[in-house]
Design a protein around this motif. Sequence first.
Motif, PDB file in Angstrom:
ATOM      1  N   HIS A 136       0.843  -1.191   0.000  1.00  5.32           N
ATOM      2  CA  HIS A 136       0.000   0.000   0.000  1.00  5.32           C
ATOM      3  C   HIS A 136       0.880   1.243   0.000  1.00  5.32           C
ATOM      4  CE1 HIS A 136      -3.345  -2.642   1.108  1.00  5.32           C
ATOM      5  NE2 HIS A 136      -2.583  -3.122   2.064  1.00  5.32           N
ATOM      6  N   ASP A 189      -6.142   0.305  -3.019  1.00  2.00           N
ATOM      7  CA  ASP A 189      -5.804  -0.989  -3.609  1.00  2.00           C
ATOM      8  C   ASP A 189      -5.970  -2.111  -2.592  1.00  2.00           C
ATOM      9  OD1 ASP A 189      -3.772  -0.153  -1.974  1.00  2.00           O
ATOM     10  OD2 ASP A 189      -2.149  -0.512  -3.397  1.00  2.00           O
ATOM     11  N   ARG A 191      -7.016  -5.400  -1.216  1.00  2.00           N
ATOM     12  CA  ARG A 191      -7.459  -6.703  -1.713  1.00  2.00           C
ATOM     13  C   ARG A 191      -7.728  -7.670  -0.567  1.00  2.00           C
ATOM     14  NH1 ARG A 191      -3.406  -4.802  -4.928  1.00  2.00           N
ATOM     15  NH2 ARG A 191      -3.941  -4.443  -7.119  1.00  2.00           N
ATOM     16  N   GLU A 192      -6.952  -7.565   0.485  1.00  4.49           N
ATOM     17  CA  GLU A 192      -7.131  -8.443   1.643  1.00  4.49           C
ATOM     18  C   GLU A 192      -8.095  -7.812   2.639  1.00  4.49           C
ATOM     19  OE1 GLU A 192      -7.025 -11.352   4.475  1.00  4.49           O
ATOM     20  OE2 GLU A 192      -6.417 -11.441   2.376  1.00  4.49           O
ATOM     21  N   ASP A 197      -3.990  -7.558   7.989  1.00  2.00           N
ATOM     22  CA  ASP A 197      -3.414  -6.856   6.839  1.00  2.00           C
ATOM     23  C   ASP A 197      -3.312  -5.363   7.109  1.00  2.00           C
ATOM     24  OD1 ASP A 197      -2.637  -6.595   3.949  1.00  2.00           O
ATOM     25  OD2 ASP A 197      -4.512  -5.473   3.887  1.00  2.00           O
ATOM     26  N   GLY A 300     -12.053   3.093  -6.895  1.00  2.00           N
ATOM     27  CA  GLY A 300     -11.479   2.117  -5.975  1.00  2.00           C
ATOM     28  C   GLY A 300     -11.964   2.223  -4.550  1.00  2.00           C
ATOM     29  N   GLU A 303     -14.959  -0.273  -3.696  1.00  2.00           N
ATOM     30  CA  GLU A 303     -14.462  -1.641  -3.672  1.00  2.00           C
ATOM     31  C   GLU A 303     -13.627  -1.906  -2.412  1.00  2.00           C
ATOM     32  OE1 GLU A 303     -14.267   0.467  -6.102  1.00  2.00           O
ATOM     33  OE2 GLU A 303     -15.314  -0.415  -7.824  1.00  2.00           O
ATOM     34  N   SER A 304     -12.765  -0.952  -2.059  1.00  2.00           N
ATOM     35  CA  SER A 304     -11.928  -1.120  -0.871  1.00  2.00           C
ATOM     36  C   SER A 304     -12.766  -1.184   0.397  1.00  2.00           C
ATOM     37  CB  SER A 304     -10.925   0.042  -0.772  1.00  2.00           C
ATOM     38  OG  SER A 304     -10.011   0.018  -1.842  1.00  2.00           O
ATOM     39  N   VAL A 307     -14.512  -4.552   0.745  1.00  2.00           N
ATOM     40  CA  VAL A 307     -13.631  -5.621   1.212  1.00  2.00           C
ATOM     41  C   VAL A 307     -13.427  -5.535   2.727  1.00  2.00           C
ATOM     42  CG1 VAL A 307     -11.270  -6.513   1.121  1.00  2.00           C
ATOM     43  CG2 VAL A 307     -12.447  -5.899  -0.995  1.00  2.00           C
TER      44      VAL A 307
END
Length: 386
Positions: A136, A189, A191-192, A197, A300, A303-304, A307
Amino acid sequence: MPEKEHGVAAEHSVATLITPILMPKWGLSMEEGQIVHWWKSVGDRFAEGEDLVDIETAKVNNVYEAPLSGMLRRIVADVGETVSVGGLMAVSSEPAVSDADIDAFISAFQESFVPEADAGSDSVALTRSRIHAGGHELEVGIAGEGDTVILIHGFSSNSQSWDLNLPTLAQRGRVITIDLPGHGASSKDVREGSLSDLATAVGTALDTLAVGGAHLVGHSLGGAIAMQLTLDRPDRFRSLVLVAPAGLPGGSVNRDFLDGIVDGQRARDLKPWLEMLFHNPDLVSEELIEEVARYKRIDGVEESLSVIRDHLVANGSFGHLAHSLAALPPTLVVLGDDDRIVGSPNTAGLPDSWRVITLNGAGHMPHVERASEFNDVLTSFLDENA
């Protein structure tokens, strides 16, 4: 003399019937905005939440939605004009207010108005940088010198949520703010998005800054991250402050709130969920709502947040923390008595050495709603553990 006093009272009563429409402040760095387009003309009525004017700032073009219902009586700033934050863009009133009274109101406002940059500000100037951390790019701010305090914000927020606390902390020592992955000015960004994380990313950033012997302060999701980070690096932190934290025994995360923030697209969609953060919903300014709506439009972000949300509501996402609380350093928990986001923890399940303080008249944002009280409690605790 009685006639004069009556005239002053009459003038004051007229002024209360006139509502100024001011240039909003969208972010700490905003000083002015340029008028791009008026969606209403003089004489038009508008409803709260309607698109009123498009404004261009140094960072974005955005629509300013009407903060209330009314009639547009005068446009003070025409298309192409630049207005300082807090400056007068237009005036709203009912037709009964005369044009002469409108003129007098505008004249008095303009004569007394001092731009924010000229008036000075209590805000702290942070030296900002971006740090590569665990895949990141994190936005980090630093102010002051000495005993170090690290501030970690909550879900869908950013480092600006500490604005009312920064001046006090920067006078005391060094302050470091971090925008979490997917949040604020950090990279989008994620993803996890798990607690581990997020904590690893923050810890890696602190490694780069060579931070040690510091105090860690986390709000909401940031509180859970702070606990995880302290467990991962037990020798790194001197004390821990958890502000309306997620992850404590007996607490729970409001799924409806998380979904409302993730799914909301426009300011009017987000407003009721943002109001849930506060005991007093009037503290949710139009500027705050617009800022969150604008943030949601960034590529983004949705989406972030999705998650991270999914990890927050997963079974067992915080369960391991409850079994490790005794291993944490001296800890202060600050709660609001009207928290509708994470509720109240079971204090009987907390270590006896922990200090728990509840601030009355506060919701999920006690460091904002009760900033003065919070700053006193926080600095006292930090000094004890310096």
